[in-house]
Write an enzyme that holds these catalytic residues in place. Structure first.
Site, PDB file in Angstrom:
ATOM      1  N   TYR A  53      -9.820  -4.861   9.711  1.00 37.57           N
ATOM      2  CA  TYR A  53     -10.188  -3.440   9.769  1.00 37.57           C
ATOM      3  C   TYR A  53     -11.445  -3.232  10.609  1.00 37.57           C
ATOM      4  O   TYR A  53     -12.464  -3.859  10.348  1.00 37.57           O
ATOM      5  CB  TYR A  53     -10.439  -2.883   8.373  1.00 37.57           C
ATOM      6  CG  TYR A  53      -9.249  -2.779   7.470  1.00 37.57           C
ATOM      7  CD1 TYR A  53      -7.950  -2.901   7.961  1.00 37.57           C
ATOM      8  CD2 TYR A  53      -9.413  -2.579   6.101  1.00 37.57           C
ATOM      9  CE1 TYR A  53      -6.858  -2.799   7.109  1.00 37.57           C
ATOM     10  CE2 TYR A  53      -8.331  -2.478   5.247  1.00 37.57           C
ATOM     11  CZ  TYR A  53      -7.058  -2.593   5.751  1.00 37.57           C
ATOM     12  OH  TYR A  53      -5.984  -2.506   4.903  1.00 37.57           O
ATOM     13  N   SER A 214      -1.040   3.506   1.105  1.00 32.25           N
ATOM     14  CA  SER A 214      -0.508   4.765   1.649  1.00 32.25           C
ATOM     15  C   SER A 214       0.272   5.568   0.608  1.00 32.25           C
ATOM     16  O   SER A 214       1.363   6.068   0.894  1.00 32.25           O
ATOM     17  CB  SER A 214       0.378   4.481   2.868  1.00 32.25           C
ATOM     18  OG  SER A 214       0.554   5.644   3.656  1.00 32.25           O
ATOM     19  N   ALA A 217       1.118   8.907   1.911  1.00 27.36           N
ATOM     20  CA  ALA A 217       1.893   8.925   3.152  1.00 27.36           C
ATOM     21  C   ALA A 217       1.065   9.386   4.346  1.00 27.36           C
ATOM     22  O   ALA A 217       1.475  10.266   5.114  1.00 27.36           O
ATOM     23  CB  ALA A 217       3.137   9.807   3.002  1.00 27.36           C
ATOM     24  N   LEU A 221       1.387  13.874   1.996  1.00 28.32           N
ATOM     25  CA  LEU A 221       1.504  14.320   0.608  1.00 28.32           C
ATOM     26  C   LEU A 221       0.218  14.951   0.081  1.00 28.32           C
ATOM     27  O   LEU A 221       0.005  15.027  -1.124  1.00 28.32           O
ATOM     28  CB  LEU A 221       1.929  13.145  -0.277  1.00 28.32           C
ATOM     29  CG  LEU A 221       3.344  12.612   0.006  1.00 28.32           C
ATOM     30  CD1 LEU A 221       3.635  11.379  -0.835  1.00 28.32           C
ATOM     31  CD2 LEU A 221       4.389  13.698  -0.260  1.00 28.32           C
TER      32      LEU A 221
END
Length: 344
Positions: A53, A214, A217, A221
């Site tokens: 990351y 997630s 999403a 959502l």
């Protein structure tokens, strides 16, 4: 905050896990520290990151999220209060061993993560995705060595097909090695099949902790995306387009109705749906600000009724793809051109 056991282990983690992919990407270090402070103040103790990351962001070499977390841990002096998870697999240096799940890569990558995180141990060390070029026994023996030396306390995995996870669990049992005690799958109301087809039953039977990533999403959502309206300004907006189907707009409308009934938000409904499932341990939430974090934290303790959960399940079921719900409660084949708009 609620706490849950991580699978069959004795480790207790908060019902929501703070994901940190955005640190050093869409959230700078000051924002990241504010979010982590607020998360811990709310009772959260579970933080997830990865060595890669956010390597995909221009100018980010990877490891930035870990470095931000490491500095925060040192400044706050709260390492013992945090259950820290990170991941290994992606490319972190040049050369043929700069990525993968070989012993050579895992041992060096772990040392690098420990240095960046400024800690002596990692609570949950996860393989980020599988490596078809490395025997699973080699990977497991390297991870087992890290557990035996105390540098890692538990191991987990992410993005594995069920047969590979089954093989790994069998090898651990056969060889007497540390085994995967947690799975991090891609899972949400609009992405259910990948986990539910086989992995959910496997995790339930083998008592693995499940920490889905997630769960919102990519923001779909949360309710901020609207049918036939321009995409909002967001670094992830284009990737959310895949959820723009008539079926998902119907689902979103139903979620908005539930949110109004409970006096909550759409994202809280999405997280509460996951938290209601016994197989789920701790969905991973991301936040660029304390405001976003607090909205997600509001899902803890939100109990959905059985009929509400059934409605969400029916509208999002992968087993009924190609069928549409009609107002009379029946389902019909989808006509050419897409799903019938049926939400009432």
């Amino acid at each position: 905050m609620e706490y849950r056991k991580l699978g069959r282990t004795g480790l207790e983690v908060s019902a929501l896990c703070l994901g940190t992919m955005q640190f050093g990407w869409t959230a700078d270090e000051t924002q990241a520290a504010e979010v982590m402070d607020a998360f811990v103040a709310a009772g959260g103790n579970f933080i997830d990151t990865a060595d890669v990351y956010s390597r995909w962001h221009p100018g980010n070499p990877g490891g930035i999220s870990e470095e931000i977390i490491g500095r925060w841990l040192q400044q706050r002096g709260n390492r013992r209060q945090v259950v820290l998870a990170t991941k290994v697999r992606g490319r972190m240096w040049d050369g043929p061993n700069g990525e993968g799940l070989s012993r050579a890569h895992i041992i060096q990558a772990c040392e690098d993560s420990l240095r960046r995180l400024q800690t002596d141990w990692i609570d949950l060390y996860q393989t980020h995705w599988y490596d078809a070029e490395t025997p699973i026994e080699e990977t497991l023996r390297a991870l087992d060595d890290l557990v035996r030396t105390g540098k890692v306390r538990y191991i987990g995995c992410s993005n594995l097909p069920a047969w590979r996870l089954t093989t790994a669990l069998w090898q651990s049992d056969k060889l007497g090695l540390a085994r995967y005690d947690a799975l991090q799958p891609h899972y949400s109301l609009v992405h259910r099949a990948e986990f539910e087809r086989e992995m959910a039953d496997l995790c339930r039977e083998q008592q693995l902790g499940v920490i889905p990533y997630s769960p919102l999403a990519g923001g779909f959502l949360t309710g901020k995306y609207r049918k036939d309206q321009p995409l909002p300004e967001s670094a992830r907006a284009n990737s959310v387009r895949r959820y723009f189907t008539e079926r998902n707009w119907v689902l979103l409308e139903a979620m908005e109705s539930l949110a109004r009934t409970h006096g909550r938000t759409v994202s809280q409904i999405a997280l509460a749906w996951q938290l209601a499932q016994p197989v789920i341990t701790s969905p991973i939430i991301g936040a660029n600000s304390v405001e976003q974090l607090n909205e997600s934290l509001g899902a803890v303790g939100l109990g959905l009724a059985d009929d509400e959960i059934k409605r969400l399940n029916d509208l999002s079921s992968w087993a009924t793809l190609g069928l549409a719900w009609l107002p009379d409660g029946a389902r019909r084949p989808v006509p050419a051109g897409g799903l019938i708009r049926t939400c009432t």
